[in-house]
Structure formats: structure tokens, C-alpha cells
Write an enzyme that holds these catalytic residues in place. Structure first.
Site, PDB file in Angstrom:
ATOM      1  N   ASN A   1       0.857  -1.188   0.000  1.00  0.00           N
ATOM      2  CA  ASN A   1       0.000   0.000   0.000  1.00  0.00           C
ATOM      3  C   ASN A   1       0.894   1.238   0.000  1.00  0.00           C
ATOM      4  O   ASN A   1       1.480   1.572   1.019  1.00  0.00           O
ATOM      5  CB  ASN A   1      -0.905  -0.043   1.246  1.00  0.00           C
ATOM      6  CG  ASN A   1      -1.780   1.191   1.346  1.00  0.00           C
ATOM      7  OD1 ASN A   1      -1.909   1.961   0.388  1.00  0.00           O
ATOM      8  ND2 ASN A   1      -2.390   1.380   2.504  1.00  0.00           N
TER       9      ASN A   1
ATOM     10  N   LYS B   1       0.041   4.227  -0.158  1.00  0.00           N
ATOM     11  CA  LYS B   1      -0.584   5.413   0.479  1.00  0.00           C
ATOM     12  C   LYS B   1      -0.391   6.624  -0.450  1.00  0.00           C
ATOM     13  O   LYS B   1      -0.412   6.452  -1.664  1.00  0.00           O
ATOM     14  CB  LYS B   1      -0.031   5.619   1.894  1.00  0.00           C
ATOM     15  CG  LYS B   1      -0.158   4.325   2.720  1.00  0.00           C
ATOM     16  CD  LYS B   1       0.121   4.477   4.188  1.00  0.00           C
ATOM     17  CE  LYS B   1      -0.050   3.120   4.865  1.00  0.00           C
ATOM     18  NZ  LYS B   1       0.096   3.191   6.328  1.00  0.00           N
TER      19      LYS B   1
ATOM     20  N   HIS C   1      -9.315   1.347   5.603  1.00  0.00           N
ATOM     21  CA  HIS C   1      -7.984   1.504   6.211  1.00  0.00           C
ATOM     22  C   HIS C   1      -8.114   2.463   7.408  1.00  0.00           C
ATOM     23  O   HIS C   1      -8.900   3.410   7.368  1.00  0.00           O
ATOM     24  CB  HIS C   1      -6.996   2.048   5.179  1.00  0.00           C
ATOM     25  CG  HIS C   1      -5.585   1.984   5.667  1.00  0.00           C
ATOM     26  ND1 HIS C   1      -5.084   2.890   6.560  1.00  0.00           N
ATOM     27  CD2 HIS C   1      -4.596   1.095   5.419  1.00  0.00           C
ATOM     28  CE1 HIS C   1      -3.831   2.574   6.835  1.00  0.00           C
ATOM     29  NE2 HIS C   1      -3.510   1.489   6.161  1.00  0.00           N
TER      30      HIS C   1
ATOM     31  N   GLU D   1      -6.431   4.846   8.331  1.00  0.00           N
ATOM     32  CA  GLU D   1      -6.225   6.262   7.998  1.00  0.00           C
ATOM     33  C   GLU D   1      -7.490   6.858   7.380  1.00  0.00           C
ATOM     34  O   GLU D   1      -7.808   8.032   7.592  1.00  0.00           O
ATOM     35  CB  GLU D   1      -5.016   6.399   7.056  1.00  0.00           C
ATOM     36  CG  GLU D   1      -3.723   6.107   7.816  1.00  0.00           C
ATOM     37  CD  GLU D   1      -2.622   5.461   7.000  1.00  0.00           C
ATOM     38  OE1 GLU D   1      -2.688   5.471   5.751  1.00  0.00           O
ATOM     39  OE2 GLU D   1      -1.683   4.902   7.616  1.00  0.00           O
TER      40      GLU D   1
ATOM     41  N   GLU E   1      -4.818  -4.816  11.066  1.00  0.00           N
ATOM     42  CA  GLU E   1      -3.748  -3.839  11.246  1.00  0.00           C
ATOM     43  C   GLU E   1      -3.907  -3.133  12.584  1.00  0.00           C
ATOM     44  O   GLU E   1      -4.723  -2.205  12.706  1.00  0.00           O
ATOM     45  CB  GLU E   1      -3.816  -2.786  10.132  1.00  0.00           C
ATOM     46  CG  GLU E   1      -3.605  -3.349   8.746  1.00  0.00           C
ATOM     47  CD  GLU E   1      -3.060  -2.291   7.806  1.00  0.00           C
ATOM     48  OE1 GLU E   1      -2.129  -2.616   7.073  1.00  0.00           O
ATOM     49  OE2 GLU E   1      -3.523  -1.140   7.831  1.00  0.00           O
TER      50      GLU E   1
ATOM     51  N   GLY F   1       3.315   2.164  10.668  1.00  0.00           N
ATOM     52  CA  GLY F   1       4.280   3.226  10.423  1.00  0.00           C
ATOM     53  C   GLY F   1       5.092   3.616  11.641  1.00  0.00           C
ATOM     54  O   GLY F   1       5.747   4.650  11.662  1.00  0.00           O
TER      55      GLY F   1
ATOM     56  N   SER G   1       4.085  -2.287  10.096  1.00  0.00           N
ATOM     57  CA  SER G   1       5.554  -2.380  10.141  1.00  0.00           C
ATOM     58  C   SER G   1       6.091  -3.736   9.672  1.00  0.00           C
ATOM     59  O   SER G   1       7.095  -4.236  10.192  1.00  0.00           O
ATOM     60  CB  SER G   1       6.077  -2.027  11.539  1.00  0.00           C
ATOM     61  OG  SER G   1       5.710  -0.696  11.868  1.00  0.00           O
TER      62      SER G   1
HETATM   63  O1  G3H Z   1      -1.540  -0.362   4.685  1.00  0.00           O
HETATM   64  C1  G3H Z   1      -0.486  -0.577   5.287  1.00  0.00           C
HETATM   65  C2  G3H Z   1      -0.361  -0.379   6.694  1.00  0.00           C
HETATM   66  O2  G3H Z   1      -0.999   0.768   7.134  1.00  0.00           O
HETATM   67  C3  G3H Z   1       0.970  -0.624   7.290  1.00  0.00           C
HETATM   68  O3  G3H Z   1       1.853   0.435   7.070  1.00  0.00           O
HETATM   69  O4  G3H Z   1       3.838  -1.044   6.858  1.00  0.00           O
HETATM   70  O5  G3H Z   1       4.090   1.437   6.961  1.00  0.00           O
HETATM   71  O6  G3H Z   1       3.397   0.129   8.992  1.00  0.00           O
HETATM   72  P1  G3H Z   1       3.404   0.233   7.499  1.00  0.00           P
END
Ligand code: G3H
Length: 251
Positions: free
Chosen positions: A9, A11, A95, A97, A167, A173, A213
Site C-alpha cells: 500500500n 498510500k 484503512h 487512515e 492492522e 508506520g 511495520s
Molecule cells: O496499509 C499498510 C499499513 O498501514 C501498514 O503500514 O507497513 O508502513 O506500517 P506500514
């Protein structure tokens, strides 16, 4: 045996040239889709170009969100009809976010899941708890509620095709990965919730990703867990080399 699905992803990252060079570097190097599903979740403006570039390869393209209506006066939104028309095969829904910054709710996630299936797009439905919710022992109830609401009204067959991404918000993140035991405990719980709400066949078939992560250094251990069928990866999916290592781990 459930086939693993590894989704990167991006983002709100990359410009078009970066997105295209990533796909050029990966599209012929991902494992066969018979072994693992490799997916990039790209920003809307790049979907058209990336679907064209990946045609005939084992790399699939996902959107990061969509509206549930087919068309209409929804300025700034993108519909399932539009995604299907472009050839997008997956869509990330709910998600954390989107839930935190864009007022996504369990109800809209459910409407979007129905819309995705109505248009032949596979939904990746995200659920997860905050640190505060984990510390006050609300995780299992909250996740059960999110899963049940997201799947409401879907047929057994649609639930079998759904991908659920667990998640924990505190692990996104932050560099703080849930331990593989913590991640698997919740994924096992999700499968139990699906068994009770839908059927044991649906629970056996539904694929459950872990996200938060994930990186090449921890992906093997996470994917070795009994109820983790893939990963939804943010930061570590942005570089082609790292993404290729992650999808290879899914084989
Ligand atoms: O969509 C992915 C997740 O929000 C995980 O993000 O791998 O940067 O922690 P991350």
C-alpha cells in the site's frame, strides 16, 4: 491451503514516473500468481497507467479506496464502475487512515464491500485497534464488531473471497510490529468470528493479512503463523527490491 496475498500500500506517495519505474522493475519478477498474489495499491491518478503496464503479468493493481455508489454528484470521489472499467482487481476498504481522517465507518465499509463484489472487485477490508483499546482489553470485542459489520449481508461465497487485513493501529508506520503471536492471536479470533457469523467453510477460506511495520526482516515469521495468510505493507513496499522480497516470502 489458502494462497497468500501480499499487498503493497503506497498510500499518498510517489509521482507517476516513480510508480511506473517501480512496476517496470517488479512486474516480471514477482512469483507466479498461482503461488502468491502480488498486489500494488496505488493512488487513483496512476491506476490507468499501471493496469496497462501490468497487463498479462502476475502483478495486480488495487485502489486504496472507492465510493459505494456507481455514479452521481459526489465531487472528488471514484466509483466501483470506474475502477472496474480501468481493470483494477482489488480495493482497500476501511484503512485506519480513512477511518481516522476521512470519516470512514463500519457501515460505509460494508456498503463499499457490497459495491466491490457487485462489480467484480476483491475487497481488502481493514480492521484494527488503537493502543488505548488494546491496553484496556477491548481488542477482541472491537475486532469482532468491525468484522461482523463489514461482512453484513455478503453471501457465503463473497465472504470466502474477501481479504481481511488486521492492522493494529499502534503498529502502523511506527516500526513497532505486533509480535507474530499477538498478530496470529487476533487473526485466529477473526477466523472464529467469521465461522460464527457466516460458516466454518467461509472461515476456512477467508484470507487474513497482517499489516503494521511488516518488512523483509520480519515477514517470514509472520507468514509462518497458522492464521496469517498475507501482509498489507506500507513503508517497506515503496522500494521495488523490498517489495520483491516480501512477495517472495509468500511463496
Ligand atoms: O496499509 C499498510 C499499513 O498501514 C501498514 O503500514 O507497513 O508502513 O506500517 P506500514
Amino acid at each position: 491451503m489458502r494462497k497468500k496475498v501480499i499487498a503493497g500500500n503506497w498510500k499518498m506517495n510517489k509521482v507517476l514516473a516513480d510508480a511506473e519505474s517501480f512496476v517496470e522493475a517488479t512486474k516480471n519478477n514477482v512469483p507466479s500468481a498461482d503461488k502468491v498474489e502480488s498486489v500494488v495499491c496505488a493512488p487513483f491518478p496512476y491506476l490507468h497507467a499501471l493496469v496497462k503496464k501490468t497487463a498479462g503479468t502476475d502483478l495486480a493493481v488495487a485502489a486504496q479506496n472507492m465510493h459505494y455508489e456507481e455514479s452521481g454528484a459526489f465531487t472528488g470521489e471514484v466509483s466501483p464502475v470506474m475502477l472496474k472499467d480501468l481493470g483494477v482487481s482489488y480495493v482497500v476498504l476501511g484503512h485506519s487512515e480513512r477511518r481516522e481522517y476521512f470519516a470512514e465507518t463500519d457501515e460505509t465499509v460494508n456498503q463499499k464491500a457490497h459495491a466491490a463484489f457487485n462489480h467484480g472487485i476483491t475487497p481488502i477490508v481493514c480492521v484494527g485497534e488503537t493502543l488505548e483499546q488494546r491496553e484496556s482489553n477491548q481488542t477482541m470485542d472491537l475486532i469482532a464488531d468491525q468484522v461482523k459489520k463489514a461482512l453484513t449481508g455478503l453471501s457465503e461465497d463473497q465472504v470466502k473471497q474477501t481479504i481481511i487485513a488486521y492492522e493494529p493501529i499502534w503498529a502502523i508506520g511506527t516500526g513497532k510490529t505486533a509480535t507474530s503471536e499477538q498478530a496470529n492471536e487476533v487473526c485466529t479470533h477473526i477466523r472464529k468470528v467469521v465461522a460464527e457469523a457466516v460458516s466454518s467453510d467461509a472461515a476456512e477460506a477467508v484470507r487474513i493479512q497482517y499489516g503494521g511495520s511488516v518488512k523483509p526482516a520480519n515477514v517470514d515469521e509472520l507468514l509462518a503463523q497458522s492464521d496469517i495468510d498475507g501482509a498489507l505493507v506500507g513503508g517497506a513496499s515503496l522500494e521495488a527490491d523490498s517489495f520483491l522480497k516480501l512477495v517472495e516470502a509468500g511463496t
